[in-house]
Scaffold this motif. Sequence first.
Motif, PDB file in Angstrom:
ATOM      1  N   TYR A   1       0.804  -1.238   0.000  1.00 53.24           N
ATOM      2  CA  TYR A   1       0.000   0.000   0.000  1.00 53.24           C
ATOM      3  C   TYR A   1       0.832   1.283   0.000  1.00 53.24           C
ATOM      4  O   TYR A   1       1.599   1.537  -0.918  1.00 53.24           O
ATOM      5  CB  TYR A   1      -0.955  -0.018   1.205  1.00 53.24           C
ATOM      6  CG  TYR A   1      -2.180  -0.904   1.016  1.00 53.24           C
ATOM      7  CD1 TYR A   1      -3.387  -0.389   0.555  1.00 53.24           C
ATOM      8  CD2 TYR A   1      -2.136  -2.262   1.305  1.00 53.24           C
ATOM      9  CE1 TYR A   1      -4.511  -1.191   0.407  1.00 53.24           C
ATOM     10  CE2 TYR A   1      -3.264  -3.081   1.153  1.00 53.24           C
ATOM     11  CZ  TYR A   1      -4.448  -2.527   0.709  1.00 53.24           C
ATOM     12  OH  TYR A   1      -5.563  -3.330   0.561  1.00 53.24           O
ATOM     13  N   GLY A   2       0.720   2.060   1.079  1.00 51.06           N
ATOM     14  CA  GLY A   2       1.362   3.375   1.127  1.00 51.06           C
ATOM     15  C   GLY A   2       2.869   3.304   1.079  1.00 51.06           C
ATOM     16  O   GLY A   2       3.526   4.231   0.579  1.00 51.06           O
ATOM     17  N   ALA A   3       3.435   2.202   1.589  1.00 51.37           N
ATOM     18  CA  ALA A   3       4.895   2.067   1.519  1.00 51.37           C
ATOM     19  C   ALA A   3       5.312   2.080   0.048  1.00 51.37           C
ATOM     20  O   ALA A   3       6.357   2.637  -0.316  1.00 51.37           O
ATOM     21  CB  ALA A   3       5.339   0.780   2.200  1.00 51.37           C
ATOM     22  N   VAL A   4       4.469   1.517  -0.815  1.00 55.25           N
ATOM     23  CA  VAL A   4       4.724   1.518  -2.258  1.00 55.25           C
ATOM     24  C   VAL A   4       4.472   2.919  -2.836  1.00 55.25           C
ATOM     25  O   VAL A   4       5.327   3.492  -3.517  1.00 55.25           O
ATOM     26  CB  VAL A   4       3.816   0.479  -2.965  1.00 55.25           C
ATOM     27  CG1 VAL A   4       3.968   0.539  -4.472  1.00 55.25           C
ATOM     28  CG2 VAL A   4       4.094  -0.927  -2.431  1.00 55.25           C
ATOM     29  N   ALA A   5       3.299   3.479  -2.528  1.00 57.92           N
ATOM     30  CA  ALA A   5       2.903   4.751  -3.153  1.00 57.92           C
ATOM     31  C   ALA A   5       3.820   5.912  -2.770  1.00 57.92           C
ATOM     32  O   ALA A   5       4.061   6.809  -3.571  1.00 57.92           O
ATOM     33  CB  ALA A   5       1.464   5.088  -2.783  1.00 57.92           C
ATOM     34  N   ARG A   6       4.320   5.903  -1.533  1.00 53.81           N
ATOM     35  CA  ARG A   6       5.149   7.020  -1.095  1.00 53.81           C
ATOM     36  C   ARG A   6       6.598   6.869  -1.554  1.00 53.81           C
ATOM     37  O   ARG A   6       7.418   7.765  -1.357  1.00 53.81           O
ATOM     38  CB  ARG A   6       5.118   7.150   0.445  1.00 53.81           C
ATOM     39  CG  ARG A   6       3.760   7.282   1.099  1.00 53.81           C
ATOM     40  CD  ARG A   6       3.006   8.573   0.871  1.00 53.81           C
ATOM     41  NE  ARG A   6       3.710   9.811   0.812  1.00 53.81           N
ATOM     42  CZ  ARG A   6       3.655  10.788   1.717  1.00 53.81           C
ATOM     43  NH1 ARG A   6       2.938  10.633   2.800  1.00 53.81           N
ATOM     44  NH2 ARG A   6       4.291  11.938   1.533  1.00 53.81           N
TER      45      ARG A   6
ATOM     46  N   PRO B   1       2.796  -4.667  -9.626  1.00 52.94           N
ATOM     47  CA  PRO B   1       2.881  -6.118  -9.831  1.00 52.94           C
ATOM     48  C   PRO B   1       4.300  -6.663  -9.718  1.00 52.94           C
ATOM     49  O   PRO B   1       4.477  -7.820  -9.371  1.00 52.94           O
ATOM     50  CB  PRO B   1       2.313  -6.305 -11.244  1.00 52.94           C
ATOM     51  CG  PRO B   1       1.416  -5.136 -11.443  1.00 52.94           C
ATOM     52  CD  PRO B   1       2.077  -3.988 -10.731  1.00 52.94           C
ATOM     53  N   GLY B   2       5.319  -5.832  -9.987  1.00 51.54           N
ATOM     54  CA  GLY B   2       6.701  -6.303  -9.875  1.00 51.54           C
ATOM     55  C   GLY B   2       7.178  -6.424  -8.438  1.00 51.54           C
ATOM     56  O   GLY B   2       8.296  -6.880  -8.187  1.00 51.54           O
ATOM     57  N   ALA B   3       6.333  -6.014  -7.484  1.00 55.73           N
ATOM     58  CA  ALA B   3       6.761  -6.014  -6.076  1.00 55.73           C
ATOM     59  C   ALA B   3       5.863  -6.872  -5.183  1.00 55.73           C
ATOM     60  O   ALA B   3       6.020  -6.866  -3.970  1.00 55.73           O
ATOM     61  CB  ALA B   3       6.793  -4.573  -5.558  1.00 55.73           C
ATOM     62  N   PHE B   4       4.942  -7.622  -5.769  1.00 53.33           N
ATOM     63  CA  PHE B   4       4.001  -8.397  -4.946  1.00 53.33           C
ATOM     64  C   PHE B   4       4.712  -9.394  -4.028  1.00 53.33           C
ATOM     65  O   PHE B   4       4.261  -9.652  -2.915  1.00 53.33           O
ATOM     66  CB  PHE B   4       3.004  -9.167  -5.822  1.00 53.33           C
ATOM     67  CG  PHE B   4       1.987  -8.290  -6.503  1.00 53.33           C
ATOM     68  CD1 PHE B   4       1.690  -7.012  -6.035  1.00 53.33           C
ATOM     69  CD2 PHE B   4       1.312  -8.748  -7.626  1.00 53.33           C
ATOM     70  CE1 PHE B   4       0.753  -6.204  -6.668  1.00 53.33           C
ATOM     71  CE2 PHE B   4       0.364  -7.953  -8.268  1.00 53.33           C
ATOM     72  CZ  PHE B   4       0.095  -6.683  -7.790  1.00 53.33           C
ATOM     73  N   HIS B   5       5.847  -9.947  -4.504  1.00 51.78           N
ATOM     74  CA  HIS B   5       6.549 -10.947  -3.681  1.00 51.78           C
ATOM     75  C   HIS B   5       7.227 -10.311  -2.466  1.00 51.78           C
ATOM     76  O   HIS B   5       7.719 -11.024  -1.603  1.00 51.78           O
ATOM     77  CB  HIS B   5       7.584 -11.688  -4.536  1.00 51.78           C
ATOM     78  CG  HIS B   5       8.670 -10.792  -5.069  1.00 51.78           C
ATOM     79  ND1 HIS B   5       8.426  -9.772  -5.981  1.00 51.78           N
ATOM     80  CD2 HIS B   5       9.987 -10.727  -4.779  1.00 51.78           C
ATOM     81  CE1 HIS B   5       9.547  -9.138  -6.238  1.00 51.78           C
ATOM     82  NE2 HIS B   5      10.517  -9.692  -5.523  1.00 51.78           N
ATOM     83  N   LEU B   6       7.224  -8.978  -2.395  1.00 52.28           N
ATOM     84  CA  LEU B   6       7.881  -8.292  -1.266  1.00 52.28           C
ATOM     85  C   LEU B   6       6.898  -7.899  -0.164  1.00 52.28           C
ATOM     86  O   LEU B   6       7.304  -7.263   0.818  1.00 52.28           O
ATOM     87  CB  LEU B   6       8.606  -7.031  -1.769  1.00 52.28           C
ATOM     88  CG  LEU B   6       9.672  -7.264  -2.856  1.00 52.28           C
ATOM     89  CD1 LEU B   6      10.261  -5.932  -3.328  1.00 52.28           C
ATOM     90  CD2 LEU B   6      10.788  -8.172  -2.325  1.00 52.28           C
ATOM     91  N   GLY B   7       5.613  -8.250  -0.318  1.00 55.00           N
ATOM     92  CA  GLY B   7       4.619  -7.856   0.686  1.00 55.00           C
ATOM     93  C   GLY B   7       3.706  -9.001   1.079  1.00 55.00           C
ATOM     94  O   GLY B   7       3.645 -10.029   0.388  1.00 55.00           O
TER      95      GLY B   7
END
Length: 283
Positions: A108-113, A149-155
Amino acid sequence: MKQYLALCQRIIDEGVWVENARTGKKCLTVINADLTYDVDRGEFPLVTTRKSFYKAAIAEIIGYLRGYDNARDFRAIGTRTWDANANQNSDWLANPVRKGEDDCGFIYGAVARNFPKPDGGSVDLLRKVYDDLKNGKDDRGEILTFYHPGAFHLGCLRPCMYSHHFSLLGDTLYLNSTQRSCDVPLGLNFNMVQVYFLLAIMAQITGHKPGKAYHKIVNAHIYEDQLELMRDVQLKREPFAPPTLKINPDIKTLEDLETWVTVDDFEIEGYQFHAPIQYPFSV
Ligand SMILES: Nc1nc(=O)c2c([nH]1)NC[C@@H]1CN(c3ccc(C(=O)N[C@@H](CCC(=O)O)C(=O)O)cc3)CN21
Ligand SMILES: O=c1ccn([C@H]2C[C@H](O)[C@@H](COP(=O)(O)O)O2)c(=O)[nH]1
């Protein structure tokens, strides 16, 4: 509230049973629902056919706006909604990137920010949208997205309500929010509050009037273990008139929201509700 109950009834009348591999449960499912919130008229879309814990919903979205990435921070601001996903999801517990107790990872926000750029570095999507709106600018791309989508495995979980697109018409601010997956008895109860809140607070801190908020849901479902309570208890109750959300007028900037604001800066007036219902939660 009527549109919420109509969606619940539609799932019961027209829903199709779908197996879900992640939770191991079946869901009664419909595709596509469009909800509209009259933020301009101050009609807070709080569920009245059971007691709704709106402060936890507001705490959760404030956590997203601040870029939180762990359940401890979410608890400190007033919600336990990330405890289970951070600490009880077996795939996530086995993931080597998990940084220990309460870590949610890159969500979520960790990604957006801190949205990674392919050519290096990152962009703060909320800061861009906020600065533009504050300056009266709408470049037709004022989009806050949590979806990478390239970061789904990190969350620990992919974002459900993943995109918030703001628009300015004169001095009125609009919001279109999109949700890919929706747990209607539990999650939507919170998500309606969050879409309303996001438009109301962004209008306040950027100096505009709030207009309408449009909430698009793609996959709307009721889990098999929630169906009876929804059909035989919640849907048998008569809704009350919607309450009003009062926001502390001293909140004037994004920095206020990032620093001193707590859930006690948001109060509701005129909330009449039926008895609480505890729905099962699927991790
Ligand atoms: N299956 C599932 N449904 C969801 O709605 C959901 C997830 N997973 N995972 C991520 C977040 C966490 N969310 C949650 C988690 C818990 C509640 C919940 O237990 N709500 C209760 C009590 C809330 C309280 O006491 O503060 C409720 O009755 O609404 C709601 C939303 C929404 N999301
Ligand atoms: O804000 C939220 C967050 C989550 N949900 C629900 C929707 C689904 O039931 C689960 C997520 O499972 P996926 O397998 O990743 O779709 O959480 C929600 O309704 N609202």
